[in-house]
Design a protein around this motif. Structure first.
Motif, PDB file in Angstrom:
ATOM      1  N   THR A 207       0.836  -1.201   0.000  1.00 24.16           N
ATOM      2  CA  THR A 207       0.000   0.000   0.000  1.00 24.16           C
ATOM      3  C   THR A 207       0.870   1.249   0.000  1.00 24.16           C
ATOM      4  O   THR A 207       0.494   2.284   0.539  1.00 24.16           O
ATOM      5  CB  THR A 207      -0.937   0.017   1.221  1.00 24.16           C
ATOM      6  N   GLN A 208       2.046   1.164  -0.600  1.00 23.02           N
ATOM      7  CA  GLN A 208       3.041   2.219  -0.484  1.00 23.02           C
ATOM      8  C   GLN A 208       3.048   3.206  -1.646  1.00 23.02           C
ATOM      9  O   GLN A 208       3.376   4.377  -1.456  1.00 23.02           O
ATOM     10  CB  GLN A 208       4.430   1.584  -0.366  1.00 23.02           C
ATOM     11  N   ALA A 209       2.706   2.749  -2.850  1.00 25.09           N
ATOM     12  CA  ALA A 209       2.899   3.576  -4.034  1.00 25.09           C
ATOM     13  C   ALA A 209       1.579   3.908  -4.718  1.00 25.09           C
ATOM     14  O   ALA A 209       0.563   3.232  -4.511  1.00 25.09           O
ATOM     15  CB  ALA A 209       3.827   2.871  -5.030  1.00 25.09           C
ATOM     16  N   GLU A 210       1.593   4.941  -5.555  1.00 21.22           N
ATOM     17  CA  GLU A 210       0.383   5.360  -6.248  1.00 21.22           C
ATOM     18  C   GLU A 210      -0.025   4.382  -7.338  1.00 21.22           C
ATOM     19  O   GLU A 210      -1.137   4.479  -7.865  1.00 21.22           O
ATOM     20  CB  GLU A 210       0.571   6.759  -6.833  1.00 21.22           C
ATOM     21  N   ASP A 211       0.855   3.457  -7.709  1.00 23.09           N
ATOM     22  CA  ASP A 211       0.480   2.459  -8.715  1.00 23.09           C
ATOM     23  C   ASP A 211       0.280   1.073  -8.102  1.00 23.09           C
ATOM     24  O   ASP A 211       0.210   0.080  -8.811  1.00 23.09           O
ATOM     25  CB  ASP A 211       1.516   2.399  -9.842  1.00 23.09           C
ATOM     26  N   ASP A 212       0.159   1.002  -6.773  1.00 26.39           N
ATOM     27  CA  ASP A 212      -0.120  -0.288  -6.152  1.00 26.39           C
ATOM     28  C   ASP A 212      -1.531  -0.740  -6.491  1.00 26.39           C
ATOM     29  O   ASP A 212      -2.457   0.069  -6.647  1.00 26.39           O
ATOM     30  CB  ASP A 212       0.051  -0.207  -4.631  1.00 26.39           C
ATOM     31  N   LEU A 213      -1.700  -2.054  -6.585  1.00 30.51           N
ATOM     32  CA  LEU A 213      -2.979  -2.633  -6.952  1.00 30.51           C
ATOM     33  C   LEU A 213      -4.077  -2.298  -5.947  1.00 30.51           C
ATOM     34  O   LEU A 213      -3.844  -2.317  -4.737  1.00 30.51           O
ATOM     35  CB  LEU A 213      -2.867  -4.163  -7.006  1.00 30.51           C
ATOM     36  N   THR A 214      -5.268  -2.022  -6.461  1.00 33.27           N
ATOM     37  CA  THR A 214      -6.455  -1.974  -5.611  1.00 33.27           C
ATOM     38  C   THR A 214      -7.365  -3.163  -5.893  1.00 33.27           C
ATOM     39  O   THR A 214      -8.400  -3.317  -5.238  1.00 33.27           O
ATOM     40  CB  THR A 214      -7.255  -0.680  -5.836  1.00 33.27           C
ATOM     41  N   CYS A 215      -6.978  -3.990  -6.857  1.00 33.46           N
ATOM     42  CA  CYS A 215      -7.778  -5.146  -7.261  1.00 33.46           C
ATOM     43  C   CYS A 215      -6.837  -6.342  -7.397  1.00 33.46           C
ATOM     44  O   CYS A 215      -5.951  -6.342  -8.249  1.00 33.46           O
ATOM     45  CB  CYS A 215      -8.470  -4.854  -8.592  1.00 33.46           C
ATOM     46  N   LEU A 216      -7.002  -7.345  -6.562  1.00 33.22           N
ATOM     47  CA  LEU A 216      -6.142  -8.517  -6.577  1.00 33.22           C
ATOM     48  C   LEU A 216      -6.967  -9.725  -7.019  1.00 33.22           C
ATOM     49  O   LEU A 216      -7.851 -10.180  -6.300  1.00 33.22           O
ATOM     50  CB  LEU A 216      -5.539  -8.759  -5.200  1.00 33.22           C
ATOM     51  N   THR A 217      -6.666 -10.226  -8.206  1.00 32.66           N
ATOM     52  CA  THR A 217      -7.401 -11.376  -8.754  1.00 32.66           C
ATOM     53  C   THR A 217      -6.473 -12.546  -9.070  1.00 32.66           C
ATOM     54  O   THR A 217      -6.910 -13.520  -9.686  1.00 32.66           O
ATOM     55  CB  THR A 217      -8.148 -10.973 -10.041  1.00 32.66           C
ATOM     56  N   SER A 218      -5.214 -12.457  -8.649  1.00 33.93           N
ATOM     57  CA  SER A 218      -4.233 -13.505  -8.977  1.00 33.93           C
ATOM     58  C   SER A 218      -3.956 -14.448  -7.813  1.00 33.93           C
ATOM     59  O   SER A 218      -3.049 -15.257  -7.885  1.00 33.93           O
ATOM     60  CB  SER A 218      -2.924 -12.862  -9.439  1.00 33.93           C
ATOM     61  N   LEU A 219      -4.739 -14.356  -6.738  1.00 38.37           N
ATOM     62  CA  LEU A 219      -4.501 -15.187  -5.565  1.00 38.37           C
ATOM     63  C   LEU A 219      -5.299 -16.489  -5.721  1.00 38.37           C
ATOM     64  O   LEU A 219      -6.501 -16.529  -5.475  1.00 38.37           O
ATOM     65  CB  LEU A 219      -4.892 -14.446  -4.299  1.00 38.37           C
ATOM     66  N   GLN A 220      -4.597 -17.553  -6.128  1.00 35.70           N
ATOM     67  CA  GLN A 220      -5.251 -18.840  -6.372  1.00 35.70           C
ATOM     68  C   GLN A 220      -5.202 -19.709  -5.124  1.00 35.70           C
ATOM     69  O   GLN A 220      -4.183 -19.804  -4.444  1.00 35.70           O
ATOM     70  CB  GLN A 220      -4.596 -19.564  -7.534  1.00 35.70           C
ATOM     71  N   LEU A 221      -6.302 -20.362  -4.844  1.00 30.62           N
ATOM     72  CA  LEU A 221      -6.386 -21.294  -3.731  1.00 30.62           C
ATOM     73  C   LEU A 221      -6.187 -22.705  -4.274  1.00 30.62           C
ATOM     74  O   LEU A 221      -6.896 -23.136  -5.175  1.00 30.62           O
ATOM     75  CB  LEU A 221      -7.754 -21.191  -3.056  1.00 30.62           C
ATOM     76  N   THR A 222      -5.182 -23.401  -3.739  1.00 30.54           N
ATOM     77  CA  THR A 222      -4.837 -24.731  -4.271  1.00 30.54           C
ATOM     78  C   THR A 222      -4.713 -25.734  -3.147  1.00 30.54           C
ATOM     79  O   THR A 222      -4.660 -25.376  -1.964  1.00 30.54           O
ATOM     80  CB  THR A 222      -3.522 -24.674  -5.049  1.00 30.54           C
TER      81      THR A 222
END
Length: 222
Positions: A207-222
């Motif tokens: 949460t440090q930079a102005e281009d940090d993600l606000t949408c995380l869709t790459s977290l796969q549950l395996t």
């Protein structure tokens, strides 16, 4: 909706014992258009589509029921709506420092996020996902709708537990987190499948930079 095999290799079906997958998120620069608000009209915002600052349109806010509301209130209200109740004529996109709104009349407004808080919306998945960098509150869709997961968020520097325990995804398949600005954190999810197996995944977020993600869709549950 993009099949996860295009992003992470073959999808893992509900079978076998629990495994853990860690995804470290990249950081890239934004491309900001001068004097425009190029919100994504359908789907989630990808990198390169972040809007520039614009003046707020009070008529837009009034007509959509947001008059006098701050960004956090609008975000929480829209995120919690059932899919059928989400406005079809409004795009609400969350950047690192502001909420941008655009309606089908072309009117735009921007509201600052709280100075000390960062909003991250996460759609953990098992089989299918889509690419996203900036969360669209009205159009983003995740795989696991209305599913309870065990969540753990830990500050990467201090070790402080920022969130722990059960959370249920909204009707759009996302869970929203209001996090302190200026940190990295370890985020993990565990899902109990009705078939009896546990599925888990984790990611390191920033949460440090102005281009940090606000949408995380790459977290796969395996």
């Amino acid at each position: 909706m993009t099949n996860s095999s295009n992003l992470h290799g073959p999808a893992t079906p509900f079978s076998g014992g629990p495994r853990r997958r860690t995804v470290r998120l990249p950081r890239r620069s934004l491309m900001i258009g001068a004097g425009l608000l190029p919100l994504v009209i359908a789907g989630c915002g990808t990198r390169g589509s972040a809007p520039a600052a614009v003046a707020g349109d009070q008529d837009l806010l009034q007509e959509h029921g947001f008059a006098g509301a701050e960004a956090r209130e609008i975000i929480d209200r829209l995120e919690a709506l059932p899919l059928a109740g989400r406005p079809q004529n409004l795009i609400a996109s969350v950047a690192a420092t502001s909420l941008q709104l655009q309606d089908d009349a072309g009117r735009v407004a921007e509201l600052p996020l709280p100075e000390e808080q960062f909003y991250l919306s996460v759609a953990p998945f098992v089989e299918t996902t889509h690419e996203c960098a900036f969360h669209s509150l009205t159009t983003c869709r995740g795989e696991l709708r209305r599913r309870e997961l065990i969540v753990n968020v830990v500050d990467g520097s201090s070790g402080e537990i920022l969130e722990e325990g059960p959370r249920t995804t909204h009707d759009n398949g996302f869970i929203g987190f209001w996090l302190p600005r200026g940190i990295t954190a370890d985020l993990s999810f565990t899902l109990d499948d009705p078939a009896g197996a546990d599925y888990a995944g984790s990611a390191t977020i920033s949460t440090q930079a102005e281009d940090d993600l606000t949408c995380l869709t790459s977290l796969q549950l395996t």
